[in-house]
Design an enzyme around this catalytic site. Structure first.
Site, PDB file in Angstrom:
ATOM      1  N   ALA A  65       3.840  27.305  -2.927  1.00  0.00           N
ATOM      2  CA  ALA A  65       2.819  28.152  -2.310  1.00  0.00           C
ATOM      3  C   ALA A  65       3.298  28.499  -0.903  1.00  0.00           C
ATOM      4  CB  ALA A  65       1.497  27.405  -2.249  1.00  0.00           C
ATOM      5  N   GLY A 108       4.062  24.619  -5.815  1.00  0.00           N
ATOM      6  CA  GLY A 108       3.428  25.623  -6.677  1.00  0.00           C
ATOM      7  C   GLY A 108       4.425  26.314  -7.592  1.00  0.00           C
ATOM      8  N   GLU A 111       4.626  24.130 -10.453  1.00  0.00           N
ATOM      9  CA  GLU A 111       3.338  24.197 -11.155  1.00  0.00           C
ATOM     10  C   GLU A 111       3.224  25.460 -12.006  1.00  0.00           C
ATOM     11  OE1 GLU A 111       1.100  23.476  -7.511  1.00  0.00           O
ATOM     12  OE2 GLU A 111       0.277  21.670  -8.419  1.00  0.00           O
ATOM     13  N   GLU A 131       4.729  18.472  -1.958  1.00  0.00           N
ATOM     14  CA  GLU A 131       3.541  18.688  -1.122  1.00  0.00           C
ATOM     15  C   GLU A 131       3.231  17.494  -0.224  1.00  0.00           C
ATOM     16  OE1 GLU A 131       3.745  19.332  -4.385  1.00  0.00           O
ATOM     17  OE2 GLU A 131       2.646  21.170  -4.903  1.00  0.00           O
TER      18      GLU A 131
END
Ligand code: HXC
Length: 257
Positions: A65, A108, A111, A131
Site C-alpha cells: 500500500a 498489500g 495481499e 507492515e
C-alpha cells in the site's frame, strides 16, 4: 476509460491488467485500486473474457500500500471511510485471476497476489508482509490468507518480523503454484490464462467458487456445495459437448451455453 496507474489490454479471451506506477514500485494508492476495480468490472462484464492476468513490472509486482498516502491517516477516517473495502473488489472477482509476480510483492502487494486464484512467480519474486516494521500490521487479508496458505509457523514469523520469502521458498511453502524464469513469466501466465479461458466458463467459475468454499466452510458443507455445482453442470450444453468431443476423439468447442 483512460487509466493513469494501470495498463489494460486483451489477448483473445484473456484480459491483462498491468500495475503501472514504476516510480513508486507499483505502490497501491487509492487511485490505482480504483482503476483496478474499474478494469475488473469491465472484464467481468465482458462475455468475451474468460480469464484475467494481473501483473506488475520485472522489479515489482507491488511494494505494498502507498505508505506516503497512509502516513497522515488517523483512526476515525481509516475506520469510517474504510479504504480497504475497495481492495476487496479483486477477491470478489468471479472469473479466474492469475497473478504473475516478479520482483517485490510486499505488504498489500502480497495481499493482492493472494486474492488471486493462481500465483505464478518469477525466479526473482520476493513475498513478504513487512507492515510490522512500519508499526502496523497486514490489513487486506494478509494475516488470514497467508496463514491458510503456508501455515501458522511460517506466516507468524513473516508477519511478526517482516521476513521476506524468495520465490523458491514461496514455492516450497505452497504460496505459489510454481516458479518460472523471469523472462518466461508473462508467456507462462498467458498460457495458463489462455487454457482456462478456452474452457467452459460456467464450469470454470463454479470450480473457482467451489475451491474457494473450502476456505470458508466445513468439509461436509463444502462437499455438499461441490456436489450441487457438479450436478448443475449437467444442465449445460458444454457438458454434452465436452463429453461428446471425448467420445468422438476430437477437441471440444465450448459455447458457454
Ligand atoms: C510508497 C513506495 C513504496 C510504498 C516503494 N516506494 N515502496 N512508496 N509506498 N509501499 C517508493 C520509494 O519511496 C521510492 O520513491 C521508490 O518507490 C523506489 O523505492 P526505493 O526504496 O528507493 O527502492 P529500493 O531501495 O530498491 O527498495 C525497494 C523496497 C523498498 C525494499 C521494496 O522500497 C521498501 O521497503 N518499500 C516499502 C515496502 C513496505 O513496507 N510495504 C508495505 C507497505 S504497508 P522515491 O520517491 O523515494 O524515489 C501495506 C499495508 C497494506 O502494504 C494494508 C492493506 C491496505
Amino acid at each position: 476509460m483512460a487509466y493513469d496507474n494501470i495498463l489494460v489490454e486483451t489477448n483473445g479471451r484473456v484480459g491483462v491488467i498491468t500495475l503501472n506506477r514504476p516510480k513508486a514500485l507499483n505502490a497501491l494508492n487509492a487511485a490505482l485500486i480504483g482503476e483496478l476495480g474499474h478494469a475488473l468490472d469491465a472484464f467481468e462484464a465482458d462475455a468475451g473474457i474468460g480469464a484475467i492476468v494481473l501483473t506488475g513490472s520485472e522489479r515489482a509486482f507491488a511494494a505494498g500500500a502507498d505508505i506516503k498516502e497512509m502516513q497522515p491517516l488517523l483512526f476515525p477516517a481509516t475506520y469510517t471511510e474504510d479504504f480497504i473495502t475497495s481492495w476487496e473488489r479483486l477477491s470478489r472477482c468471479r472469473k479466474p485471476v492469475i497473478a504473475a509476480v516478479a520482483g517485490y510483492a510486499l505488504g498489500g502487494g502480497c495481499e493482492i497476489a493472494m486474492m488471486c486464484d493462481i500465483i505464478l512467480a518469477a525466479d526473482n519474486a520476493r513475498f513478504g508482509q513487512p507492515e510490522i516494521q512500519l508499526g502496523i500490521m497486514p490489513g487486506a487479508g494478509g494475516s488470514q490468507r497467508l496463514t491458510r496458505a503456508i501455515g501458522k509457523a511460517k506466516a507468524m514469523e513473516m508477519c511478526l518480523t517482516g521476513r521476506t520469502l524468495t520465490a523458491e521458498e514461496a514455492d516450497r511453502y505452497g504460496l505459489v503454484s510454481r516458479v518460472v524464469p523471469l523472462a518466461e513469466l508473462r508467456d507462462e501466465a498467458m498460457k495458463v490464462a489462455g487454457t482456462i479461458a478456452d474452457l467452459s466458463l460456467a464450469s470454470v467459475m463454479m470450480t473457482k467458487e467451489s475451491v474457494n468454499r473450502a476456505f470458508e466452510t466445513t468439509l461436509a458443507e463444502g462437499i455438499r456445495f461441490e456436489r450441487r455445482l457438479f450436478q448443475a453442470l449437467f444442465a449445460t450444453a458444454d457438458q454434452k459437448e465436452g463429453m461428446s468431443a471425448f467420445t468422438e476423439k476430437r477437441g471440444p468447442s465450448f459455447t458457454n451455453a
